[in-house]
Design a protein around this motif. Structure first.
Motif, PDB file in Angstrom:
ATOM      1  N   GLN A  63       0.823  -1.212   0.000  1.00  0.00           N
ATOM      2  CA  GLN A  63       0.000   0.000   0.000  1.00  0.00           C
ATOM      3  C   GLN A  63       0.857   1.262   0.000  1.00  0.00           C
ATOM      4  O   GLN A  63       1.388   1.670   1.037  1.00  0.00           O
ATOM      5  N   TYR A 123      -5.711  -0.223   9.870  1.00  0.00           N
ATOM      6  CA  TYR A 123      -6.526  -1.210  10.582  1.00  0.00           C
ATOM      7  C   TYR A 123      -7.694  -0.510  11.273  1.00  0.00           C
ATOM      8  O   TYR A 123      -7.531   0.104  12.331  1.00  0.00           O
ATOM      9  N   ARG A 129     -13.820  -6.752  15.573  1.00  0.00           N
ATOM     10  CA  ARG A 129     -12.387  -7.019  15.757  1.00  0.00           C
ATOM     11  C   ARG A 129     -11.990  -6.884  17.226  1.00  0.00           C
ATOM     12  O   ARG A 129     -11.123  -7.625  17.719  1.00  0.00           O
ATOM     13  N   PRO A 177     -14.141  -2.418   4.017  1.00  0.00           N
ATOM     14  CA  PRO A 177     -14.771  -1.987   2.756  1.00  0.00           C
ATOM     15  C   PRO A 177     -15.425  -3.130   1.983  1.00  0.00           C
ATOM     16  O   PRO A 177     -16.449  -2.927   1.323  1.00  0.00           O
ATOM     17  N   TYR A 197      -4.390  -5.288  -1.827  1.00  0.00           N
ATOM     18  CA  TYR A 197      -4.988  -4.287  -2.707  1.00  0.00           C
ATOM     19  C   TYR A 197      -4.238  -4.093  -4.028  1.00  0.00           C
ATOM     20  O   TYR A 197      -4.831  -3.667  -5.012  1.00  0.00           O
ATOM     21  N   THR A 214     -11.795   0.776  -1.278  1.00  0.00           N
ATOM     22  CA  THR A 214     -11.234   0.678   0.070  1.00  0.00           C
ATOM     23  C   THR A 214     -11.108   2.098   0.595  1.00  0.00           C
ATOM     24  O   THR A 214     -11.783   3.014   0.095  1.00  0.00           O
ATOM     25  N   TYR A 242      -8.247   4.430  12.221  1.00  0.00           N
ATOM     26  CA  TYR A 242      -7.146   3.463  12.247  1.00  0.00           C
ATOM     27  C   TYR A 242      -6.589   3.304  13.670  1.00  0.00           C
ATOM     28  O   TYR A 242      -6.218   4.282  14.317  1.00  0.00           O
TER      29      TYR A 242
HETATM   30  N1  GLU Z   1      -9.304   0.151   6.977  1.00  0.00           N
HETATM   31  C1  GLU Z   1      -9.972  -0.939   6.363  1.00  0.00           C
HETATM   32  C2  GLU Z   1      -9.831  -2.215   7.178  1.00  0.00           C
HETATM   33  O1  GLU Z   1      -9.189  -2.225   8.196  1.00  0.00           O
HETATM   34  C3  GLU Z   1      -9.503  -1.159   4.945  1.00  0.00           C
HETATM   35  C4  GLU Z   1      -8.032  -1.176   4.740  1.00  0.00           C
HETATM   36  C5  GLU Z   1      -7.419  -2.534   4.925  1.00  0.00           C
HETATM   37  O2  GLU Z   1      -8.001  -3.537   4.470  1.00  0.00           O
HETATM   38  O3  GLU Z   1      -6.335  -2.579   5.514  1.00  0.00           O
HETATM   39  O4  GLU Z   1     -10.369  -3.223   6.843  1.00  0.00           O
END
Ligand code: GLU
Length: 294
Positions: A63, A123, A129, A177, A197, A214, A242
């Motif tokens: 990324q 994240y 989670r 996403p 990605y 995303t 995040y």
């Molecule tokens: N921030 C989102 C997630 O944690 C999308 C980015 C990613 O997949 O790291 O799922």
């Protein structure tokens, strides 16, 4: 198609304050402060890491702007720099960090298995989670958006997806996403999932898919590497705060991470400016107020 992988420019910055700075700059990052005399209460994760003098950190390798493996096999990006600030506060220099690639789907698992000390990998903090792991932060707030080919005038936001059921939408397994987008699709066949990605970006480049979805800041990194082939469309339609993923219930470590980021706001801003901030269309953030550690 192939993307050129540019190195983040290294900004010159003064090394600050009472802590000595050291550690070689082996790509993309400025030297971060490394505490020489960090002392922690016995039994804490911080004490254990400081004693060990090394860390294993999970991040992304694909990324641009956040975590992208450089030509020297070391990842570069904002997540990498944020993790280095945290490591430095426990006396761990960047050359003593082992970086482990953690695609979206495996993040909780590597933390639960104790394979990493923390995960810094775009994240999103969410309740599902947080049943398996704990989050420090947030340290940034992104939002989900769509990326299409520059000559695509059909899709201008998620509402257009159901009206164009032949258009394929790509995202990543285990990401927020990939779940958020489902309500906008004609059916599940419209969704194509990869593990990382850059496979979606490649698929968009060669016409196998029509849309990638995303977080906006991740997509902007791919747009900037696409030489004008890709563009973002529509507004962001979610909020993605995040967090730093750590072992569930390690409140002391969570609080330490939040305090470290608050104490190093200048380094945080500089880290942004020489990584994700280099990407056109991004804005320098302010460090958000941390959530309560749980
Ligand atoms: N921030 C989102 C997630 O944690 C999308 C980015 C990613 O997949 O790291 O799922």
């Amino acid at each position: 198609m192939r993307f050129t992988r540019t190195k983040a420019a290294v900004a010159a910055a003064g090394l600050a304050l009472s802590l000595a700075a050291c550690g070689g700059d082996d790509g993309g990052g400025e030297d971060v402060e490394v505490a020489q005399d960090a002392e922690f209460e016995a039994g804490t994760t911080m004490a254990e890491i400081a004693e060990r003098g090394t860390m294993t950190i999970g991040t992304k390798f694909d990324q641009p702007g956040f975590g992208l493996l450089g030509l020297d096999d070391v990842p570069e990006g904002f997540d990498v720099e944020v993790a280095k600030i945290i490591a430095g506060a426990m006396g761990v220099a960047e050359e003593d960090i082992e970086w482990k690639e953690t695609p979206s789907e495996v993040r909780e698992q590597v933390i639960e298995d104790g394979d990493v000390d923390l995960v810094a990998a775009t994240y999103t903090i969410n309740e599902e989670r947080a049943q398996r792991i704990s989050f420090a932060g947030p340290y940034y707030v992104a939002g989900q958006q769509l990326m299409v080919a520059a000559d695509n005038d059909t899709i201008s936001g998620p509402e257009d997806l159901a009206d164009n059921p032949d258009m394929k939408v790509c995202s990543v397994t285990g990401s927020t996403p990939s779940e958020n987008i489902r309500e906008y699709l004609a059916n599940n066949n419209q969704l194509v999932l990869f593990d990382v990605y850059d496979k979606c970006a490649d698929a968009l480049g060669n016409g196998q898919v029509d849309v990638v979805t995303t977080d906006n800041v991740i997509l902007l990194g791919f747009v900037s590497e696409s030489d004008g082939e890709f563009k973002l469309v529509g507004e962001q339609f979610t909020e993605e705060p995040y967090g730093i993923g750590i072992e569930k219930g390690d409140t002391a470590f969570c609080e330490f991470i939040n305090e470290t980021l608050a104490d190093n706001e200048d380094a945080y801003i500089e880290a942004w400016e020489r990584t994700a901030g280099e990407v056109e269309g991004t804005e320098t953030p302010e460090l958000p107020e941390p959530a309560e550690c749980a």
